[in-house]
Design a protein around this motif. Structure first.
Motif, short mmCIF file in Angstrom:
data_model
loop_
_atom_site.label_atom_id
_atom_site.label_comp_id
_atom_site.label_asym_id
_atom_site.label_seq_id
_atom_site.Cartn_x
_atom_site.Cartn_y
_atom_site.Cartn_z
N SER A 177 -2.49 8.45 -10.77
CA SER A 177 -1.78 7.04 -11.38
C SER A 177 -1.24 6.43 -10.04
CB SER A 177 -1.85 6.72 -12.60
OG SER A 177 -1.54 5.30 -12.45
N LEU A 178 0.51 6.67 -10.26
CA LEU A 178 1.25 6.46 -9.11
C LEU A 178 0.59 6.08 -7.53
CD1 LEU A 178 3.98 6.33 -8.40
CD2 LEU A 178 4.16 8.34 -7.59
N VAL A 179 -0.87 7.15 -6.91
CA VAL A 179 -1.56 6.85 -5.85
C VAL A 179 -1.61 5.71 -6.00
CG1 VAL A 179 -3.28 7.92 -4.05
CG2 VAL A 179 -0.99 9.79 -5.32
N LEU A 180 -3.07 5.64 -6.78
CA LEU A 180 -3.59 4.17 -6.70
C LEU A 180 -3.22 2.94 -6.72
CD1 LEU A 180 -6.24 5.93 -9.68
CD2 LEU A 180 -6.83 5.66 -6.95
N VAL A 181 -1.54 3.01 -7.88
CA VAL A 181 -1.01 1.80 -7.09
C VAL A 181 -0.34 1.65 -6.64
CG1 VAL A 181 0.85 0.92 -8.69
CG2 VAL A 181 -0.14 2.52 -10.35
N LEU A 182 -0.10 2.35 -5.83
CA LEU A 182 0.57 2.19 -4.17
C LEU A 182 -0.78 1.94 -3.49
CD1 LEU A 182 2.70 5.57 -3.87
CD2 LEU A 182 3.26 3.02 -4.48
N ALA A 183 -1.88 2.27 -3.77
CA ALA A 183 -3.01 2.34 -2.76
C ALA A 183 -3.22 0.60 -3.24
CB ALA A 183 -4.14 2.93 -2.72
N VAL A 184 -3.22 0.13 -4.47
CA VAL A 184 -3.64 -1.41 -4.74
C VAL A 184 -2.62 -2.06 -3.97
CG1 VAL A 184 -3.52 -2.86 -6.56
CG2 VAL A 184 -4.49 -0.60 -6.88
N VAL A 185 -1.51 -1.67 -4.43
CA VAL A 185 -0.05 -2.32 -3.45
C VAL A 185 -0.11 -2.71 -1.85
CG1 VAL A 185 2.15 -2.86 -3.90
CG2 VAL A 185 1.10 -2.86 -5.08
N ALA A 186 -0.90 -1.71 -1.10
CA ALA A 186 -0.75 -1.28 -0.38
C ALA A 186 -2.61 -2.76 0.12
CB ALA A 186 -0.60 -0.18 0.51
N THR A 187 -2.87 -2.62 -0.35
CA THR A 187 -4.38 -3.45 0.11
C THR A 187 -4.15 -5.09 -0.40
OG1 THR A 187 -5.75 -1.87 -0.45
CG2 THR A 187 -6.95 -4.23 -0.42
N ILE A 188 -3.20 -5.50 -1.47
CA ILE A 188 -3.21 -7.07 -1.63
C ILE A 188 -2.30 -7.39 -0.59
CG2 ILE A 188 -1.86 -8.28 -3.30
CD1 ILE A 188 -3.53 -6.18 -5.71
N THR A 189 -1.13 -6.19 -0.73
CA THR A 189 -0.39 -7.15 1.12
C THR A 189 -1.23 -7.10 1.72
OG1 THR A 189 1.87 -5.77 0.09
CG2 THR A 189 2.11 -6.18 1.74
N ALA A 190 -1.79 -6.27 2.14
CA ALA A 190 -2.61 -6.34 3.89
C ALA A 190 -3.45 -8.07 3.80
CB ALA A 190 -3.41 -5.12 3.70
N LEU A 191 -4.10 -8.70 2.36
CA LEU A 191 -4.43 -9.52 2.08
C LEU A 191 -3.73 -10.40 2.31
CD1 LEU A 191 -6.83 -8.07 -0.85
CD2 LEU A 191 -8.08 -8.68 1.55
N VAL A 192 -2.71 -10.04 1.82
CA VAL A 192 -2.05 -12.18 1.83
C VAL A 192 -1.37 -12.08 3.22
CG1 VAL A 192 0.09 -12.77 0.48
CG2 VAL A 192 -1.59 -11.12 -1.26
N ILE A 193 -0.89 -10.96 3.72
CA ILE A 193 -0.38 -11.06 5.15
C ILE A 193 -1.34 -11.84 5.74
CG2 ILE A 193 1.16 -9.94 6.73
CD1 ILE A 193 2.56 -8.54 5.00
N ARG A 194 -2.82 -11.19 6.11
CA ARG A 194 -4.02 -11.03 6.95
C ARG A 194 -4.16 -12.97 6.44
NH1 ARG A 194 -5.95 -5.77 8.77
NH2 ARG A 194 -3.81 -4.81 9.07
N ALA A 195 -4.34 -13.43 5.10
CA ALA A 195 -5.13 -14.28 4.65
C ALA A 195 -5.53 -15.65 5.85
CB ALA A 195 -4.73 -14.52 3.01
N PRO A 196 -6.49 -16.30 6.13
CA PRO A 196 -6.55 -17.77 7.36
C PRO A 196 -5.70 -18.73 6.12
CG PRO A 196 -8.88 -16.80 6.18
CD PRO A 196 -7.86 -15.58 5.65
N ARG A 197 -5.47 -18.51 4.30
CA ARG A 197 -4.80 -19.74 3.78
C ARG A 197 -3.95 -18.55 3.06
NH1 ARG A 197 -10.41 -22.52 1.81
NH2 ARG A 197 -8.74 -23.63 0.47
N PRO A 198 -3.37 -19.48 3.40
CA PRO A 198 -1.68 -18.44 2.09
C PRO A 198 -1.64 -18.56 0.74
CG PRO A 198 -1.43 -21.24 2.70
CD PRO A 198 -2.48 -20.98 3.83
#
Length: 503
Positions: A360-381
């Motif tokens: 669960s901890l590994v998957l939580v970290l993976a989810v947070v990392a994925t969402i972080t990348a999506l937010v930072i790279r999004a063409p619209r804020p």
């Protein structure tokens, strides 16, 4: 024709208001049956039937339905077990009460077959709230020939809130004995007091949503009449945390850094999930939201200071009781609502708690990392509400605990993050209906109304619904920029330059 009295000032005439009878695909078709949509030249905003008052009325309707759904679990019965027997015992502290020889009638698994389960009334007796201050007070339970010592394992904010309600319960019972004030057994009085406070918390949440939504304030009807509120408003104490988080976001939206930090700090004393909202604030700041570093720092200093002030005394004065919440969280088995619990039901395998914690901890970290990348790279804020919803939903999906009432955390954020009432209502209906097979999991084998394998299927449908809402939010930011008929309000987590470019 001139008005006989001066018109009230309309401070919102510079913006195009969102009107349900015109803009909402769920409400607009039905408006034709009650007179049609609002007219083009209607004097909107000058009536006493303001949006906030109407939304309060709708919210009270939803809360009333939620209260009525719990009444089956507030029935009283003599303390002696009934002749018909049942699965409970008069010696079980969850059911026992010394109020005139009466107790809660949860015999024959009433809380499950009536779909009325709530952990609020049993908390009064099971957690011994009338015996002393939480975390300092302990009690012993006997089972299978063994004696074990227990303390309250809830967060400090919830523990003190429940203790305050228990104190008021004792005062009310004193008035009943001295003055004949109408009353019931203590667990029912305790539930009533807590439910009234939770209802007020939800009304404050509606108020905060209206303030944040600005010209889309009428869209808050989706939260006011949410099926999740009808089913789970009084299942646990979650609406207290929801209110603190949403008022904190309102203060953050208005750039009131210190009040926002205090409210976030209080929220963190009642649950851990507000930490994800704070992380969402950090992510939107990194992505370029119009928030100063000084404002961010003040908010987080106030948050930590508030959390520390509330936790300091029990942390050092009742260390064992204070730390029990954290130990309980790591030691608890996966809930049936989680992916791991559904897998255990299907395979009938007892999953190792340590292994589940690591996965669960590994998957939580993976989810947070994925969402972080999506937010930072999004063409619209992204707005802070969208990021908070994505983080909360993603973590709940992969966590080992995903209680049905956890959907309450997502409802206000979803109203601010999703602009489609159809998407929101579809998801919330799935969340509410999941309560039926979930309750069936705890019924005795000879009383099952659904095969045991049906609930894992419901968990999968629930995950698909939540993922669908998340994909809807992400798609709006990665799709081709749409032309907007009106400027977006600057308070939605975007800088003035981003608002100007979007409009």
């Amino acid at each position: 024709m001139n008005s006989p009295v001066p018109l009230a000032p309309d401070h919102d005439k510079s913006v195009r208001r969102w009107s349900p009878s015109i803009d909402d695909p769920l409400v607009a078709p039905g408006s034709a049956r009650i007179g049609g949509p609002v007219g083009r030249h209607a004097a909107i905003g000058r009536s006493r039937m303001s949006a906030l008052r109407v939304l309060f009325a709708l919210a009270l309707l939803g809360l009333a339905l939620g209260w009525s759904g719990k009444t089956a679990c507030l029935q009283e019965t003599p303390a002696k077990p009934s002749a018909a027997g049942g699965s409970t015992s008069a010696t079980d502290p969850k059911y026992r009460s010394a109020d005139d020889g009466k107790r809660l009638n949860w015999d024959n698994q009433r809380e499950w077959y009536s779909l009325c389960f709530t952990r609020i009334p049993p908390t009064y007796t099971r957690k011994h709230l009338a015996d002393g201050l939480p975390y300092w007070t302990s009690w012993q339970e006997h089972a299978d020939g063994k004696t074990s010592t227990h303390r309250l394992e809830d967060p400090v904010g919830i523990g003190f809130f429940a203790y305050g309600a228990a104190w008021l319960t004792g005062e009310w019972q004193g008035l009943h004995e001295r003055w004949g004030v109408p009353s019931a057994i203590s667990p029912v009085v305790f539930f009533t007091i807590v439910a009234i406070v939770l209802a007020l918390c939800w009304l404050v949440t509606i108020w905060a949503l209206v303030k944040i939504s600005d010209e889309r304030r009428w869209f808050v009807w989706v939260a006011a009449l949410s099926p999740v509120i009808v089913v789970h408003a009084f299942t646990s104490f979650d609406l207290l945390t929801v209110m603190l988080v949403m008022t904190g976001l309102l203060a953050w939206d208005r750039r009131r850094w210190w009040p926002a930090g205090i409210l976030f700090g209080l929220a963190c004393t009642t649950a851990m999930w507000p930490l994800l909202v704070l992380f969402a604030i950090v992510l939107t700041w990194i992505a370029g939201s119009a928030v100063s570093r000084d404002g961010l720092l003040r908010t987080f200093v106030a948050t930590f200071a508030t959390w520390l002030v509330v936790n300091l005394v029990p942390m050092f004065g009742a260390t064992d009781g204070w730390a029990l919440y954290w130990r309980f969280w790591t030691a608890r088995a996966p809930e049936p609502d989680s992916v791991y619990g559904a897998l255990a039901i299907l395979t009938k395998i007892n999953l190792n708690v340590t292994v589940v914690n690591i996965i669960s901890l590994v998957l939580v970290l993976a989810v947070v990392a994925t969402i972080t990348a999506l937010v930072i790279r999004a063409p619209r804020p992204f707005t802070v509400y969208e990021v908070a919803f994505l983080l909360l939903a993603g973590v709940l999906i992969v966590a080992k605990a995903w209680s049905p009432q956890s959907a309450l955390w997502l409802v206000p954020l979803a109203v601010l993050a999703v602009r489609s009432s159809r998407v929101l209502m579809a998801w919330m209906l799935v969340e509410a209906l999941t309560w039926v097979p979930r309750a069936g999991v705890f019924l005795a084998a000879d009383h099952h109304w659904l095969p045991p394998q049906f609930y894992p299927l419901a968990v999968v449908i629930r995950i698909i619904a939540v993922v669908g809402v998340c994909l809807h939010i992400v798609w709006e930011h990665y799709d081709e920029p749409a032309e907007l008929d009106e400027p977006l309000p600057p308070h939605m987590g975007r800088s003035p330059s981003q608002v100007a470019s979007a409009s």
